[in-house]
Design an enzyme around this catalytic site. Sequence first.
Site, PDB file in Angstrom:
ATOM      1  N   ASN A 349       0.863  -1.174   0.000  1.00  0.00           N
ATOM      2  CA  ASN A 349       0.000   0.000   0.000  1.00  0.00           C
ATOM      3  C   ASN A 349       0.910   1.238   0.000  1.00  0.00           C
ATOM      4  O   ASN A 349       1.746   1.373  -0.875  1.00  0.00           O
ATOM      5  CB  ASN A 349      -0.949  -0.021   1.207  1.00  0.00           C
ATOM      6  N   GLU A 350       0.756   2.107   0.961  1.00  0.00           N
ATOM      7  CA  GLU A 350       1.533   3.350   1.011  1.00  0.00           C
ATOM      8  C   GLU A 350       2.723   3.172   1.945  1.00  0.00           C
ATOM      9  O   GLU A 350       2.717   3.630   3.085  1.00  0.00           O
ATOM     10  CB  GLU A 350       0.632   4.503   1.472  1.00  0.00           C
ATOM     11  N   GLU A 482      -5.797   4.800  -5.349  1.00  0.00           N
ATOM     12  CA  GLU A 482      -6.658   5.600  -4.481  1.00  0.00           C
ATOM     13  C   GLU A 482      -6.654   7.024  -4.989  1.00  0.00           C
ATOM     14  O   GLU A 482      -5.605   7.567  -5.341  1.00  0.00           O
ATOM     15  CB  GLU A 482      -6.168   5.606  -3.033  1.00  0.00           C
TER      16      GLU A 482
END
Length: 546
Positions: A349-350, A482
């Site tokens: 993810n991040e 996102e």
Amino acid sequence: MRTLLAGLMLGAAFLAAPAAQAQSCGSGGGASVCLIANGLADNIQLGWTASGTIKSLEVYRDTDANPVGRSRIAVLPASATSFTDPSAATGTPYWYWVRFVTNAGSYNSGAATATRGSACLPTAVTPLAQVGGVWAQTDAPVLPIGSSAVLGPQPASGGSWSWSGCGTTGSARLQTIKPAAACKANVVYTNSCGAKTALTFNVAVAGVMRDLTSLQLSKLMSPGWNVGNSLDATPNETSWGNPPINQALLNGVKAAGFKSVRIPVTWTTHVDANDNIHPQWMARVAEVVKYARNAGLYVMINLHHEGGWLDNVTYDQQPANNARFAKLWTQIAEHFKHHDDYLLFASLNEVGKQNAPWGVPPQQEWTDVQNGYHQVFVNAVRATGGNNAKRHLVVQGYFTNIDTSFDRAVLPTDTIANRLFFEVHYYDPYNFTINGDGTMWQWGATATNPTETWADEPWVDAQFDKMKARFVDQGVPVIVGEYGAYLKPNYPGMAPYRKAWAEYVTRSMSQRGLVPMWWDTGEMIDRVTGAHKLPDLLKVLVDSAK
């Protein structure tokens, strides 16, 4: 490939009738357990097959078939499939039950009886399956979708067979099956003296992997949508206020016009001390993936909130992190290895240096370690084989930041060409999009009183131009995994500007070949019914991606 021989042999015949019992089944709460009890010279052996999600198991015993007054003799982990009772008295018939606990309550297998003191031993059974005209010794055959297989365990003569599950039936040794999905075929072999051996064939059905490059696949996936704050929530799926994901929700996503769905998943809160993923959690993730596939959506799963250990992007932590990361992805990939190419794996993810000052350029060490995770990811997934040898994989930029990705991203080496996506996220300008405490509520060329203009339309285009030049034009499609902007209750006039932002940003991505995936936590689509709560905004997102 593996065989089930002595470990699956369950003794049977006794000195007095009844000699042994066939499988005795009980079900409830979406699960079932089928039990066999077999008496040997110095103990009684129990064996069972189980299906569904089971939390724990207990073994009960009595000297008659009435469960009233029975005694508990063992508490076992949910994964257990056998138990040996050495305390049974020789020559005394006993009845046994396996009590199993599910999320819905507790239930019992059927009763199985046996007597210690048997002189009859079970026969070794060899699992054999024919797929594509070729016989192999395996209890886990893999069929191409739409194909048939023949199950033919041995010995070929001298006893009797009893089949159930996966389209099997009756007593013929050879069983032809043509399953549409993964299934279990259970068989019990009874030899000439009455001893029984149980065997389960775990049949997998491999989906189709089309000959599509990732760039070609990306054109089929736009636009996309996130099921945020659900499987990524900690410690459990409903901890952040959303109900469990259901089929109606994913049907609603498809009906809105979305073609793909990103399902963020947190795994580290669902592992044991050795990073073995809990079977119940793996099954739940697989269930949600199935909902998405039933709806006709492309689906992407990842490692999302993992407790910060991946953010220790320093050289001294790299070996341990890589090993842990590889173990998680190996388990995930192994479980989903037969899914078709509608399923994509996204590495992270991040991820970036934990607590690093925002806006400060990352150190080379940090980006080296973060880039290195992706090579570990690709290696782990490809090593599991099956459809994973060709699966489309997604890797991320440092903190999914566009500028750092443009400057520092290093794509991993792959064993197959043109099967990689790159992922970034977009929330510019922060004070407008996701800073709930911010005062910025206008954006773009139509703003009458803007507080910031640096991230207006020219900035949007320039950012996505970077991704097009750096990746898309080089044959690596970009997923904006996102993006989004969210209304501030204190500024009721924000809605038109949020709509303008959503329309412009989505169109700008799409015009450059990027795949937009809006981040949603329950605002847009009802999480229970799948009803469209913001139909105008949904239409803007879908239409702007055309």
